[in-house]
Design an enzyme around this catalytic site. Sequence first.
Site, short mmCIF file in Angstrom:
data_model
loop_
_atom_site.label_atom_id
_atom_site.label_comp_id
_atom_site.label_asym_id
_atom_site.label_seq_id
_atom_site.Cartn_x
_atom_site.Cartn_y
_atom_site.Cartn_z
N CYS A 1 4.47 -2.24 -5.91
CA CYS A 1 4.65 -2.71 -4.53
C CYS A 1 4.79 -1.48 -3.65
O CYS A 1 4.16 -0.46 -3.91
CB CYS A 1 5.85 -3.65 -4.42
SG CYS A 1 7.42 -2.90 -4.92
N ARG B 1 -2.52 -4.58 3.24
CA ARG B 1 -2.07 -3.26 2.79
C ARG B 1 -2.80 -2.90 1.50
O ARG B 1 -3.19 -1.74 1.29
CB ARG B 1 -0.56 -3.24 2.56
CG ARG B 1 0.26 -3.23 3.84
CD ARG B 1 1.74 -3.32 3.55
NE ARG B 1 2.25 -2.17 2.81
CZ ARG B 1 3.47 -2.11 2.29
NH1 ARG B 1 4.31 -3.13 2.41
NH2 ARG B 1 3.86 -1.02 1.64
#
Length: 276
Positions: A233, A175
């Site tokens: 995050c 990611r």
Amino acid sequence: MKNLITCQQLHKRLNDPALVLFDAGMLRPGVLGSYKPEAMLPNAKRFDIKNELADRSNPLPSTMCNAQQFTQVMQQSGVNHDSFIVVYEDQGLFSAARAWWMLKAMGHHNVKVLSGGLKKWLACGYAVQQGYSEALMGGDFEASYNPSYFIGSQQVLAAIDDTNTVLLDARAYKRFTGQETEPRKGMRSGHIPQSRSLPFLDLLSDGEAKSFEDIKAKFAYAVGNVQHLQFSCGSGITACVLALFADECGYKNLSVYDGSWSEWGASDSLPITKDV
């Protein structure tokens, strides 16, 4: 570790009148439904990061509420200024660190995270209950918010070229590089320029912290000699896992980017980098 408590250590302290237990669990991204653990620890209260303790005026998920809201919820839960708080979740380490960070941001530092959570507690054969407990009486805790604990996109943007600051990204590596699409719709793929990857799962083994030496080595490799650490995050939850372990390793000047990729990835005005 100073920020963690084992099931055995907690079991010995269950009768401590200063103890307040919070279940801070929440569903993982992409999982539908509502958080429903199979049981609760004795006398546990609910620490609802996503709803009761979130800024309801913010469209981003689970952002930090204000001091007044936090005070009200904690007092209703029987939290006093001298309470010893232990936060846990149903399995592994995902959101309990967020509760730990929120409490510290609001001025309550006598707090630990239960290593292994409910899963480990059940494996030890300790007693549980069905349903959350209500406080027998209100607490006297008054939140005193320290704004350095949570930062916004403009503070992150301003620090991109600051050689004394590094942002560590807790998302999975693919990611971070942009090789995998984001689980939330409408999100761009990639990462914040100059940020570095440190997936929170790399610090865990079967849901519990790896050895202190291993964690310290991973931080040393990712951080170098930088003085100020920022953490990001997907939505500000697992960034707090990095904050917890950075604090464990003795790093100072720690800040969590509250909006994280839910904000940054959705804004075309904020720069991104891809490694593909």
